[in-house]
Write a protein that holds these residues in place. Structure first.
Motif, PDB file in Angstrom:
ATOM      1  N   MET A 197      28.632  15.106  19.735  1.00 19.05           N
ATOM      2  CA  MET A 197      27.202  14.790  19.642  1.00 19.05           C
ATOM      3  C   MET A 197      26.359  16.046  19.807  1.00 19.05           C
ATOM      4  N   CYS A 200      31.072  13.631  23.685  1.00 21.92           N
ATOM      5  CA  CYS A 200      29.845  14.323  24.054  1.00 21.92           C
ATOM      6  C   CYS A 200      29.738  15.660  23.322  1.00 21.92           C
ATOM      7  N   HIS A 217      23.751  17.516  17.033  1.00 18.81           N
ATOM      8  CA  HIS A 217      22.359  17.860  17.337  1.00 18.81           C
ATOM      9  C   HIS A 217      22.067  19.310  16.962  1.00 18.81           C
ATOM     10  N   ILE A 240      16.927   8.560  16.251  1.00 18.30           N
ATOM     11  CA  ILE A 240      17.789   8.804  17.408  1.00 18.30           C
ATOM     12  C   ILE A 240      17.692   7.657  18.400  1.00 18.30           C
ATOM     13  N   ARG A 241      16.497   7.153  18.632  1.00 23.99           N
ATOM     14  CA  ARG A 241      16.335   6.014  19.552  1.00 23.99           C
ATOM     15  C   ARG A 241      17.058   4.774  19.039  1.00 23.99           C
ATOM     16  N   LEU A 250      19.696   4.707  17.056  1.00 25.80           N
ATOM     17  CA  LEU A 250      21.140   4.904  17.012  1.00 25.80           C
ATOM     18  C   LEU A 250      21.775   5.011  18.391  1.00 25.80           C
ATOM     19  N   SER A 251      20.994   5.383  19.396  1.00 22.51           N
ATOM     20  CA  SER A 251      21.588   5.543  20.727  1.00 22.51           C
ATOM     21  C   SER A 251      21.733   4.183  21.398  1.00 22.51           C
ATOM     22  N   PRO A 252      22.831   3.992  22.118  1.00 22.66           N
ATOM     23  CA  PRO A 252      23.020   2.726  22.817  1.00 22.66           C
ATOM     24  C   PRO A 252      22.047   2.618  23.989  1.00 22.66           C
ATOM     25  N   GLN A 255      20.826   2.180  27.612  1.00 20.77           N
ATOM     26  CA  GLN A 255      21.425   2.525  28.894  1.00 20.77           C
ATOM     27  C   GLN A 255      20.922   1.555  29.947  1.00 20.77           C
TER      28      GLN A 255
END
Length: 75
Positions: free
Chosen positions: A5, A2, A9, A57-58, A60-62, A64
């Motif tokens: 990341m 975290c 950012h 970003i959308r 690349l993000s897992p 949820q």
């Protein structure tokens, strides 16, 4: 993970804050300084870059799920 990341950012944010005004200046110089079209294109290029960043970003993000969210809260 975290913290890494958050650092990433932060770097992206400061880089965008540095490059954004330079891009606006290039657009204003390329088109014309006094026209409304130049300012519209200059601000529009920032909007397109911001939208592209959101899409990246959308992607690349897992995803949820409710199970993943509950696991993050408990531990």
């Amino acid at each position: 993970m975290c913290g890494a990341m958050m650092a990433l950012h932060s770097v992206w944010g400061y880089t965008g804050g540095f490059i954004g005004p330079i891009g606006v200046g290039f657009v204003l110089d390329f088109v014309e300084r006094d026209g409304g079209l130049a300012w519209g294109l200059a601000i529009g290029h920032l909007a397109r870059i911001g939208l592209a960043g959101l899409i990246v970003i959308r992607r690349l993000s897992p995803l949820q799920t409710s199970e993943n969210s509950a696991d993050r809260l408990t531990g």
